[in-house]
Design an enzyme around this catalytic site. Sequence first.
Site, PDB file in Angstrom:
ATOM      1  N   HIS A 383     -17.687   0.901  -3.158  1.00 15.91           N
ATOM      2  CA  HIS A 383     -18.308  -0.398  -2.870  1.00 15.91           C
ATOM      3  C   HIS A 383     -18.033  -1.437  -3.949  1.00 15.91           C
ATOM      4  O   HIS A 383     -18.299  -2.627  -3.755  1.00 15.91           O
ATOM      5  CB  HIS A 383     -19.824  -0.228  -2.676  1.00 15.91           C
ATOM      6  N   ARG A 384     -17.518  -1.031  -5.094  1.00 15.14           N
ATOM      7  CA  ARG A 384     -17.147  -1.999  -6.123  1.00 15.14           C
ATOM      8  C   ARG A 384     -15.895  -2.771  -5.726  1.00 15.14           C
ATOM      9  O   ARG A 384     -15.673  -3.893  -6.192  1.00 15.14           O
ATOM     10  CB  ARG A 384     -16.891  -1.282  -7.453  1.00 15.14           C
TER      11      ARG A 384
END
Length: 410
Positions: A383-384
Site C-alpha cells: 500500500h506504500r
Amino acid sequence: MDIEVVMPAIGAGTTQGKILQWLKQSGDTVKVGDILAEIETDKAVIELEALDDGVLDRIHVPAGDAEVPVGGVIATLLRRGGAMQPAASPPPAIANPPAAAPQAVTRPALAADLPSGDRSGLAEQRLFASPSARRLARALGVDLHTLSGSGPNGRIVRIDIENAAAASAQSGATPAAPVSSAGLQPHSSMRATIARRLVQSKQQVPHFYLTVDCRMDALLAARAALNARSESAREPMRHSLNDLLSMAVARAAGQVPGINAQWTDEGIVQLGQVDLSIAVALESGLITPIVRNANRKSLRELSTEIAQLAEQARRGRLRPEQYEGGSLTLSNLGMHGVREFAAIINPPQSVILAAGAVVRQPVVDGDDIRVGHVMSLTLSADHRVVDGALGARFLGAVKQLLENPIELIL
C-alpha cells in the site's frame, strides 16, 4: 601445480554454502565442465563445474551440514602430470574444518556389504544419491544403504526410493525409521532464507488484497485452437494455461505502468521494463525465475522461456541473474486444485498475483444462468506504492485480456 577449488559466490548477498555431495572423489580424473559437487546456498541447489583439467587430489570439506564461507577452499585439483599429495590439514581459509573426506567407492556402499555391527556407522555422505532422492528417502523412511542405484554410475535417484517404498508397503514390512525419531527435518539454507524474508515482508510491508473473477471460456477455446493448429506446424508447441496467464499479467503491467514500481526510503522507483517472476515450487522451497521484458515477447517466446527456466530451477542450474530482481510475481496454484489464495509479496517487489483453479460454476449471461469456467485472481499489493484504484486498474487489465484473448494473442 595445485589448483584450489573454492566455494563460489552464487549471486549477490550469498556469503556461504554447504556441500550436499561430492560427485567426484580423490584420485578421479576431471575435465573442464565436469560436475564436481552439488552445493546448496540460501537461494538454490547448484552444480559446481570444474574450470580446469586435472586430477582431484584432496577433498578438504566432506559433504554434510558444515557451512563454508564463499572463497573457502573445499578441494585441491592437481594438474595432469603432478604427483598426488598425502592428506594434509585443511588450509586456514576455513575455520574449524571438518574431518577429512572418506575414500572413494566405486558404487554405493550397501548395508549388506558390511558386518552387522558396522552398518550403523556407514556415513550417508558415502552414498551416491541425488539431493531429491535423499530428501524423499527421509520423508518415506527408506534406508539408502539398502539400495543399488539405477542412475548413471550407480547413482540412487527418486525412482529407486519410490520403488523401495512401494515394495515395502506391498510386503507389509515396517519401513526404516526416519533420521529423527521426532520427525524433525533440519532447515535447509533455502528454507531458512524463505522463512526470514516472508516474515520480514509480512511485518514491514503493508499488504492489502483485491480479488476478481475472470470468465475463462473464451481463453480455453483459444488455447485449444492454438494447440490444435500447432500440431501441424514444423515445430509443434503446446501452450499451457499458465503461459497465457503469464502473458496477460505481463501485458497488463505494461498497460498500467504504475504497478511496475518499488518502494525505497528515498522515493518510489518506476521500473523501465516488465520483468515477470514466475513462482516455481522445489522440494527444498520456492524460487522465482524471471522472464525479462516479458510484455514484449510473443507467446511462443514466453512459453519456451518459462519451460526452460522451470526446468533449470528444478535441476538447480539457475544463474543468479535468472532469479534476482524482477518487477512483479505470478504464483499459480490452480493445477493443485486451489480455488483462491492470497500470496505474500516478495520484496522489493510491490505486487504478487495469485491465480486459482479454473472451475465450472453457474454464471449469469444477461437474463440467463448457464455453466461457465471461472478463475479467481487475488492481487497482494504494497500500500506504500499501490493504492486501491491502481490495483483495481491492473486487475481490470488482466481480466480484459483473459476474457478477450484476441487482444492477448495479436
